[in-house]
Design an enzyme around this catalytic site. Structure first.
Site, PDB file in Angstrom:
ATOM      1  NE  ARG A 106    -120.656 -60.047  87.204  1.00 15.90           N
ATOM      2  CZ  ARG A 106    -121.871 -60.367  86.758  1.00 15.90           C
ATOM      3  NH1 ARG A 106    -122.014 -60.937  85.579  1.00 15.90           N
ATOM      4  NH2 ARG A 106    -122.912 -60.132  87.496  1.00 15.90           N
ATOM      5  CE  LYS A 128    -100.196 -50.970  94.027  1.00 16.64           C
ATOM      6  NZ  LYS A 128     -99.636 -50.011  94.982  1.00 16.64           N
ATOM      7  CD  GLU A 170     -93.379 -42.546  91.242  1.00 13.14           C
ATOM      8  OE1 GLU A 170     -92.615 -43.417  91.705  1.00 13.14           O
ATOM      9  OE2 GLU A 170     -94.510 -42.332  91.707  1.00 13.14           O
ATOM     10  CE  LYS A 202     -95.367 -50.556  89.025  1.00 10.38           C
ATOM     11  NZ  LYS A 202     -96.272 -49.425  89.068  1.00 10.38           N
ATOM     12  CD  GLU A 212     -98.816 -52.584  97.325  1.00 10.97           C
ATOM     13  OE1 GLU A 212     -98.809 -52.047  96.208  1.00 10.97           O
ATOM     14  OE2 GLU A 212     -99.128 -51.991  98.367  1.00 10.97           O
ATOM     15  NE  ARG A 216     -97.625 -53.510  92.403  1.00 13.93           N
ATOM     16  CZ  ARG A 216     -98.468 -53.550  91.394  1.00 13.93           C
ATOM     17  NH1 ARG A 216     -99.052 -54.675  91.087  1.00 13.93           N
ATOM     18  NH2 ARG A 216     -98.726 -52.478  90.692  1.00 13.93           N
ATOM     19  CG  ASN A 220     -96.655 -48.808  98.172  1.00 10.76           C
ATOM     20  OD1 ASN A 220     -97.110 -48.364  97.128  1.00 10.76           O
ATOM     21  ND2 ASN A 220     -97.072 -49.939  98.713  1.00 10.76           N
ATOM     22  CG  HIS A 223     -96.012 -43.786  96.748  1.00 12.10           C
ATOM     23  ND1 HIS A 223     -94.688 -43.951  96.406  1.00 12.10           N
ATOM     24  CD2 HIS A 223     -96.678 -43.626  95.584  1.00 12.10           C
ATOM     25  CE1 HIS A 223     -94.571 -43.896  95.091  1.00 12.10           C
ATOM     26  NE2 HIS A 223     -95.757 -43.701  94.568  1.00 12.10           N
ATOM     27  CG  HIS A 227    -100.591 -40.944  98.190  1.00 12.87           C
ATOM     28  ND1 HIS A 227    -100.984 -42.247  98.365  1.00 12.87           N
ATOM     29  CD2 HIS A 227    -100.126 -40.871  96.925  1.00 12.87           C
ATOM     30  CE1 HIS A 227    -100.778 -42.928  97.249  1.00 12.87           C
ATOM     31  NE2 HIS A 227    -100.238 -42.116  96.368  1.00 12.87           N
ATOM     32  CG  HIS A 237     -97.751 -39.500  91.849  1.00 17.20           C
ATOM     33  ND1 HIS A 237     -98.606 -39.942  92.828  1.00 17.20           N
ATOM     34  CD2 HIS A 237     -96.834 -40.496  91.674  1.00 17.20           C
ATOM     35  CE1 HIS A 237     -98.240 -41.155  93.224  1.00 17.20           C
ATOM     36  NE2 HIS A 237     -97.169 -41.510  92.539  1.00 17.20           N
TER      37      HIS A 237
HETATM   38  N1  LIG Z   1    -101.192 -47.405  88.981  1.00 22.05           N
HETATM   39  C1  LIG Z   1     -99.977 -47.178  89.396  1.00 22.05           C
HETATM   40  O1  LIG Z   1     -99.190 -48.103  89.620  1.00 22.05           O
HETATM   41  C2  LIG Z   1     -99.523 -45.766  89.579  1.00 22.05           C
HETATM   42  C3  LIG Z   1     -98.175 -45.483  89.841  1.00 22.05           C
HETATM   43  C4  LIG Z   1     -97.781 -44.165  89.958  1.00 22.05           C
HETATM   44  C5  LIG Z   1     -98.718 -43.141  89.826  1.00 22.05           C
HETATM   45  N2  LIG Z   1    -100.011 -43.453  89.587  1.00 22.05           N
HETATM   46  C6  LIG Z   1    -101.019 -42.391  89.420  1.00 22.05           C
HETATM   47  O2  LIG Z   1    -100.678 -41.650  88.266  1.00 22.05           O
HETATM   48  C7  LIG Z   1    -101.242 -40.354  88.392  1.00 22.05           C
HETATM   49  C8  LIG Z   1    -100.243 -39.332  87.916  1.00 22.05           C
HETATM   50  O3  LIG Z   1     -99.953 -39.593  86.563  1.00 22.05           O
HETATM   51  P1  LIG Z   1     -99.326 -38.493  85.610  1.00 22.05           P
HETATM   52  O4  LIG Z   1     -98.253 -37.791  86.305  1.00 22.05           O
HETATM   53  O5  LIG Z   1     -99.026 -39.144  84.308  1.00 22.05           O
HETATM   54  O6  LIG Z   1    -100.501 -37.417  85.526  1.00 22.05           O
HETATM   55  P2  LIG Z   1    -101.686 -37.074  84.493  1.00 22.05           P
HETATM   56  O7  LIG Z   1    -102.295 -38.259  83.884  1.00 22.05           O
HETATM   57  O8  LIG Z   1    -102.570 -36.163  85.260  1.00 22.05           O
HETATM   58  O9  LIG Z   1    -100.935 -36.232  83.372  1.00 22.05           O
HETATM   59  C9  LIG Z   1    -100.335 -35.015  83.733  1.00 22.05           C
HETATM   60  C10 LIG Z   1    -100.715 -33.879  82.778  1.00 22.05           C
HETATM   61  O10 LIG Z   1    -100.035 -34.080  81.544  1.00 22.05           O
HETATM   62  C11 LIG Z   1    -100.946 -34.024  80.455  1.00 22.05           C
HETATM   63  N3  LIG Z   1    -100.384 -34.873  79.409  1.00 22.05           N
HETATM   64  C12 LIG Z   1    -100.389 -36.229  79.331  1.00 22.05           C
HETATM   65  N4  LIG Z   1     -99.632 -36.640  78.313  1.00 22.05           N
HETATM   66  C13 LIG Z   1     -99.164 -35.523  77.701  1.00 22.05           C
HETATM   67  C14 LIG Z   1     -98.313 -35.288  76.588  1.00 22.05           C
HETATM   68  N5  LIG Z   1     -97.742 -36.306  75.901  1.00 22.05           N
HETATM   69  N6  LIG Z   1     -98.040 -34.020  76.247  1.00 22.05           N
HETATM   70  C15 LIG Z   1     -98.558 -32.975  76.962  1.00 22.05           C
HETATM   71  N7  LIG Z   1     -99.355 -33.127  78.027  1.00 22.05           N
HETATM   72  C16 LIG Z   1     -99.650 -34.393  78.388  1.00 22.05           C
HETATM   73  C17 LIG Z   1    -102.270 -34.432  81.036  1.00 22.05           C
HETATM   74  O11 LIG Z   1    -103.354 -33.932  80.295  1.00 22.05           O
HETATM   75  C18 LIG Z   1    -102.199 -33.824  82.438  1.00 22.05           C
HETATM   76  O12 LIG Z   1    -102.576 -32.470  82.383  1.00 22.05           O
HETATM   77  C19 LIG Z   1    -101.657 -40.179  89.835  1.00 22.05           C
HETATM   78  O13 LIG Z   1    -103.069 -40.229  89.921  1.00 22.05           O
HETATM   79  C20 LIG Z   1    -101.051 -41.380  90.538  1.00 22.05           C
HETATM   80  O14 LIG Z   1    -101.823 -41.810  91.628  1.00 22.05           O
HETATM   81  C21 LIG Z   1    -100.427 -44.732  89.453  1.00 22.05           C
END
Ligand SMILES: NC(=O)c1ccc[n+]([C@@H]2O[C@H](COP(=O)([O-])OP(=O)(O)OC[C@H]3O[C@@H](n4cnc5c(N)ncnc54)[C@H](O)[C@@H]3O)[C@@H](O)[C@H]2O)c1
Length: 334
Positions: A106, A128, A170, A202, A212, A216, A220, A223, A227, A237
């Site tokens: 939990r 999030k 971003e 942020k 949100e 907040r 978006n 987005h 998406h 992304h």
């Molecule tokens: N929670 C939130 O507020 C929020 C905000 C924006 C995006 N997101 C989410 O984040 C995700 C996208 O994140 P992302 O772009 O970091 O993608 P990801 O986590 O898929 O990483 C992208 C790629 O980079 C690789 N990688 C990671 N670190 C590395 C490094 N230091 N060197 C080499 N390769 C590396 C990973 O293995 C992967 O193949 C989406 O699912 C999106 O929905 C969440």
């Protein structure tokens, strides 16, 4: 919002992690990051029990089956409520591992070490956490802020060009929402400065609106349509978000802001993102996913964030029918 971001130089995490009040660390780590940086991380040297769980970073991680596998793994190891989880990876890993932390017994405390640019400026901040549904992205989750965010820019040295571009996408979003970020980009400030400016912005926004309900929502921007492109075109992304922002500006007839967007694309050295629209998609295909977005309101309306100037956002409420018509009209001319 819990603890602020700590910037760590040269992978010197040991001291910061020793300070975490727990004798057991559950480390959920992207296997690619482990492979590339294990010689510098040395988490096994901290004076605590460390249980590693390797994952493959990417959207395929954000599923029910992966969630179950990870929860069962840690329960099998006999974890306790004072265990502390650390997510090491990009946004997919922090989204996923944060949800694991929120559900395990939990809820146990957790921290993030973001390893992508997108993680450092966005995904790791604000709590999030979640996974995807067959019905759409990030539809299952929680608001569950990490206790610590440990950011170390040296991870970026191994990131692919496409992932760097995604993070810059971003950053572009923040430029439109925040004057300080816009000035930093236009003033050619260092990447380190840009990361801090975006992350501070942020943090400031989410501090007062973790769930949100108000301020907040502006984060978006881009987005809702973004998406759809991310899923249908398998775009990174942040790049999908740039397309989503462009579309919103076109939908609400913000010609000057479109010019500003193009100037920012240039300044941030984003490689022709506006050429990436896949015109093989029908408007219906794109719109079907738009309708599954969380921003849909009762009464068949949808809420969209737009901008009229730098740091001047508006929340537009539009009926689904009107939006569909407008979108259908502009899609072929993008
Ligand atoms: N929670 C939130 O507020 C929020 C905000 C924006 C995006 N997101 C989410 O984040 C995700 C996208 O994140 P992302 O772009 O970091 O993608 P990801 O986590 O898929 O990483 C992208 C790629 O980079 C690789 N990688 C990671 N670190 C590395 C490094 N230091 N060197 C080499 N390769 C590396 C990973 O293995 C992967 O193949 C989406 O699912 C999106 O929905 C969440």
């Amino acid at each position: 919002m819990k603890g602020p971001i700590q910037y760590i130089e040269s992978f010197e995490f040991k001291e910061a992690i020793e300070r975490i009040e727990s004798d057991t660390l559950l480390v959920v780590i992207d296997e690619k990051v482990l492979e590339l940086h294990s010689d510098k991380l040395h988490l096994d040297l901290v004076d605590k029990d460390v249980i590693f769980y390797r994952v493959t970073g990417g959207e395929d991680l954000k599923t029910f089956s992966e969630l179950q596998k990870c929860l069962e793994f840690f329960l099998e190891k006999g974890v306790h409520r004072k265990s502390h989880l650390i997510a090491i990876g990009g946004g997919t890993v922090s989204d996923f591992a944060g949800l694991v932390a929120s559900m395990l017994l939990r809820g146990i405390s957790w921290s993030v070490i973001p390893t992508t640019l997108l993680g450092m400026v966005d995904a790791a901040i604000g709590g999030k956490v979640g996974i995807n549904s067959k019905k759409g992205k990030n539809l299952i989750g929680d608001f569950y802020p990490p206790e610590n965010i440990f950011t170390c820019l040296e991870f970026l040295s191994t990131l692919s060009l496409s992932e760097i571009q995604s993070g810059r996408g971003e950053i572009l979003k923040y430029c439109l929402l925040d004057r300080a970020t816009y000035n930093a980009v236009m003033g050619n400030r260092s990447l380190k400065d840009l990361i801090r400016t975006c992350a501070d912005f942020k943090l400031k926004i989410v501090e007062h609106d973790i769930r949100e309900m108000g301020a907040r929502k502006i984060l978006n921007l881009g987005h809702t349509f973004g998406h759809s492109f991310e899923v249908l075109q398998k775009l990174p992304h942040g790049i999908a978000v740039v397309l989503g922002i462009h579309l919103i500006l076109r939908l609400f007839d913000q010609k000057e802001m479109e010019e500003t967007l193009v100037a920012l694309i240039d300044k941030l050295e984003l490689v022709t993102p506006l050429d990436l629209y896949d015109k093989g998609l029908t408007p219906d295909q794109v719109f079907e996913l738009v309708l599954k977005d969380k921003k849909r309101l009762p009464g068949d309306k949808i809420e969209l964030i737009s901008v009229r100037n730098i740091a001047y956002h508006v929340i537009e409420e539009i009926s689904v029918q009107d939006l569909k018509l407008k979108f259908g009209n502009i899609w072929q001319n993008l």
